[in-house]
Enzyme design. Structure first.
Site, PDB file in Angstrom:
ATOM      1  CD  GLU A 197      -6.632  -0.495  -0.787  1.00 42.80           C
ATOM      2  OE1 GLU A 197      -5.471  -0.201  -0.462  1.00 42.80           O
ATOM      3  OE2 GLU A 197      -7.301  -1.348  -0.186  1.00 42.80           O
ATOM      4  NE  ARG A 240     -11.644  -5.414  -6.530  1.00 43.69           N
ATOM      5  CZ  ARG A 240     -10.601  -5.023  -5.791  1.00 43.69           C
ATOM      6  NH1 ARG A 240     -10.106  -5.797  -4.832  1.00 43.69           N
ATOM      7  NH2 ARG A 240     -10.059  -3.843  -6.002  1.00 43.69           N
ATOM      8  CG  HIS A 266      -4.671  -4.436  -7.126  1.00 40.33           C
ATOM      9  ND1 HIS A 266      -5.861  -4.885  -6.599  1.00 40.33           N
ATOM     10  CD2 HIS A 266      -3.840  -4.302  -6.062  1.00 40.33           C
ATOM     11  CE1 HIS A 266      -5.743  -5.033  -5.285  1.00 40.33           C
ATOM     12  NE2 HIS A 266      -4.522  -4.684  -4.930  1.00 40.33           N
ATOM     13  CE1 TYR A 272      -7.661  -6.617   4.109  1.00 41.69           C
ATOM     14  CE2 TYR A 272      -7.732  -4.504   2.988  1.00 41.69           C
ATOM     15  CZ  TYR A 272      -7.691  -5.887   2.939  1.00 41.69           C
ATOM     16  OH  TYR A 272      -7.702  -6.534   1.737  1.00 41.69           O
ATOM     17  CG  ASN A 298     -10.434  -2.640  -1.089  1.00 43.36           C
ATOM     18  OD1 ASN A 298     -11.479  -3.089  -1.557  1.00 43.36           O
ATOM     19  ND2 ASN A 298      -9.314  -2.556  -1.796  1.00 43.36           N
ATOM     20  CD  GLU A 310      -8.341  -5.479  -1.665  1.00 40.97           C
ATOM     21  OE1 GLU A 310      -7.648  -5.291  -0.641  1.00 40.97           O
ATOM     22  OE2 GLU A 310      -7.956  -5.186  -2.804  1.00 40.97           O
TER      23      GLU A 310
HETATM   24  C1  FCB Z   1      -5.002  -3.757   0.279  1.00 43.87           C
HETATM   25  C2  FCB Z   1      -4.580  -4.132  -1.115  1.00 43.87           C
HETATM   26  C3  FCB Z   1      -4.454  -5.609  -1.350  1.00 43.87           C
HETATM   27  C4  FCB Z   1      -3.864  -6.325  -0.158  1.00 43.87           C
HETATM   28  C5  FCB Z   1      -4.549  -5.917   1.113  1.00 43.87           C
HETATM   29  C6  FCB Z   1      -4.025  -6.609   2.351  1.00 43.87           C
HETATM   30  O1  FCB Z   1      -4.618  -2.456   0.553  1.00 43.87           O
HETATM   31  O2  FCB Z   1      -5.490  -3.601  -2.052  1.00 43.87           O
HETATM   32  O3  FCB Z   1      -3.705  -5.808  -2.529  1.00 43.87           O
HETATM   33  O4  FCB Z   1      -2.504  -6.146  -0.114  1.00 43.87           O
HETATM   34  O5  FCB Z   1      -4.449  -4.539   1.288  1.00 43.87           O
END
Ligand code: FCB
Length: 467
Positions: free
Chosen positions: A178, A89, A133, A309, A307, A373
């Site tokens: 995002e 991607r 992006h 985290y 995405n 992500e």
């Molecule tokens: C996301 C982004 C990506 C990267 C990660 C850590 O929000 O899409 O570009 O910076 O965080």
């Protein structure tokens, strides 16, 4: 011995097998890796301007050179092939293919992406292309940026240009990455480009990003072969109230509206949440939403990218200074989630990913999901032997893939997983101080060194699941 430790017949060594055909990828973004910021006709994006403004990015870092991917495409694609990735991607830099955001495409810019795509296809790696992006051409920002409706029409034209050039060879397309970050970090909190702090403007930006997605989806469908996939990537938050008291729950409701439902509802229900409109009444009457917009935005997509985290914990409280949460400033404070954190200070908690996946299964059961992500930054360094040992990243990835596997066992239709990121790169406002790559980059020599996590991920892919 529990059943999860039984060998699976299809994958003799995988105790958490993923279905055959599951996509195993890695993700990057143009401004974070390409460099070559002024080559072959590329003009500045808002991130060039922002990173060249003193005080905006840590250490004054910019994406001028980044990981020099523009000049190292073959080497980088060879690396992907060695790791066994099935998919890659990447994003297209808008000002590289359509400088200034208007008018005809620049052939050299398109040629770069054609070369990348052809190298990928030559190695049997499926290209997954994201159109936006975050690198808006600066000229469009000067004309008002995302708070202005015209930007959505510009984006649809740009989508059409890229589809005309690459539609014959790219099977999977994403419109935006995002939009929450683009709208609220960029226009409300101002910690991302273009660095504006205009809460009402950020709400307009969110709507125009939604509209841009809808218009671009139509433009793509018109030009792409029927079997091409069209998607959008969001970063849905796993929002948790600190306590189950009514005020903390109200804080969670407000953040859920601003992080999640402001995108999910127009996309999948053709409406904006009533509570969001009420919560932001002092900022805007939402008259920027015109007749027909919601029908445009809610066109069907083939899958939703997400995405993830870290989870988000909130309580009743106040936020001082510019906030990424228009209308919630005097009602919400953010609380660090418990547990170990990554180098970003983000708590490691894979249960948030499971939570987001099962929520989406319940709310949009017919929409396949792809993790576009997931990954973590740690303080990685090459040891004297030139190796990079990153056991924390392996542990992070293992737990998150485990959460994906568990969710799939509970009926969540997940089609693929993309690790963020292939390479260490320009981490936005943190510059090069945060390393998310499974491949280490020495930015002085541009030498690439796969970290232990890359070898681990390659084994997961070869095995078809976790050991
Ligand atoms: C996301 C982004 C990506 C990267 C990660 C850590 O929000 O899409 O570009 O910076 O965080």
């Amino acid at each position: 011995m529990t059943t999860t430790h039984q060998p699976h017949p299809a994958h003799p060594t995988a105790s958490a097998p993923f279905p055959p055909g599951f996509r195993w990828g890695a993700a990057t973004a143009a401004y974070q890796i390409e460099g070559a910021a002024a080559e072959d006709g590329r003009t500045p994006s808002i991130w060039d301007t922002f990173s060249h403004t003193p005080g905006r990015v840590r250490n004054g870092d910019t994406g001028d050179t980044a990981a020099d991917h523009y000049h190292r495409v073959s080497e980088d694609v060879a690396l992907m092939a060695e790791l066994g990735l099935t998919d890659y991607r990447f994003s297209v830099s808008w000002p590289r293919v359509q400088p200034t955001g208007r008018g005809p495409a620049v052939q050299k810019g398109l040629d770069f992406y054609r070369r990348l795509v052809d190298e990928l296809l030559g190695k049997g790696i499926r290209p997954v292309l994201t159109l936006y992006h975050w690198d808006l051409p600066q000229e469009l920002e000067d004309a008002g940026g995302w708070p202005v409706r015209e930007t959505a029409y510009r984006f649809a034209d740009y989508a059409a240009l890229v589809a005309a050039a690459l539609g014959d060879r790219v099977p999977a397309w994403g419109t935006l990455n995002e939009p929450w970050c683009a709208a609220f970090l960029g226009y409300a909190e101002g910690v991302h480009a273009p660095g504006r702090t205009d809460a009402a403007g950020a709400l307009r930006a969110a709507h125009h990003l939604n509209l841009a997605h809808g218009l671009a989806t139509a433009a793509l469908r018109d030009r792409l072969p029927q079997e091409a996939e069209v998607s959008l990537t969001l970063n849905p938050a796993a929002v948790r109230p600190l306590t189950d008291g009514p005020q903390d729950q109200d804080a969670a409701r407000r953040i859920d509206a601003l992080a999640n439902r402001i995108f999910l509802d127009p996309l999948f229900s053709g409406s904006y949440p009533e509570d969001l409109v009420a919560d932001t009444r002092e900022l805007t009457d939402w008259s920027f939403v015109r007749a027909g917009d919601l029908a445009e935005i809610s066109r069907p997509i083939d899958w939703l990218g997400l995405n993830y985290y870290t989870p988000t914990v909130v309580a009743a409280g106040e936020h001082d200074g510019p906030s990424a949460w228009p209308g919630a400033e005097r009602h919400v404070r953010f609380v660090p989630a418990p547990g170990p954190v990554t180098a970003m200070g983000w708590p490691v908690d894979a249960s948030g990913l499971h939570e987001v996946l099962t929520r989406l299964r319940d709310e949009i059961p017919d929409v396949p999901l792809v993790i576009t992500e997931n990954g973590a930054a740690y303080e990685d360094y090459a040891d004297p032997g030139g190796e990079v040992h990153d056991p924390e990243r392996v542990a992070y990835l293992r737990s998150h893939l485990g959460a994906v596997h568990a969710a799939m066992g509970e009926g969540v239709d997940v089609r693929g997983y993309f690790l963020w990121s292939l390479l260490d790169n320009f981490e936005w406002a943190f510059g090069y101080s945060k390393r998310f790559g499974m491949v280490h980059v020495d930015f002085a020599s541009q030498r690439r060194t796969p970290k232990d996590s890359a070898r681990w991920y390659a084994e997961v892919i070869a095995r078809g699941g976790l050991a």
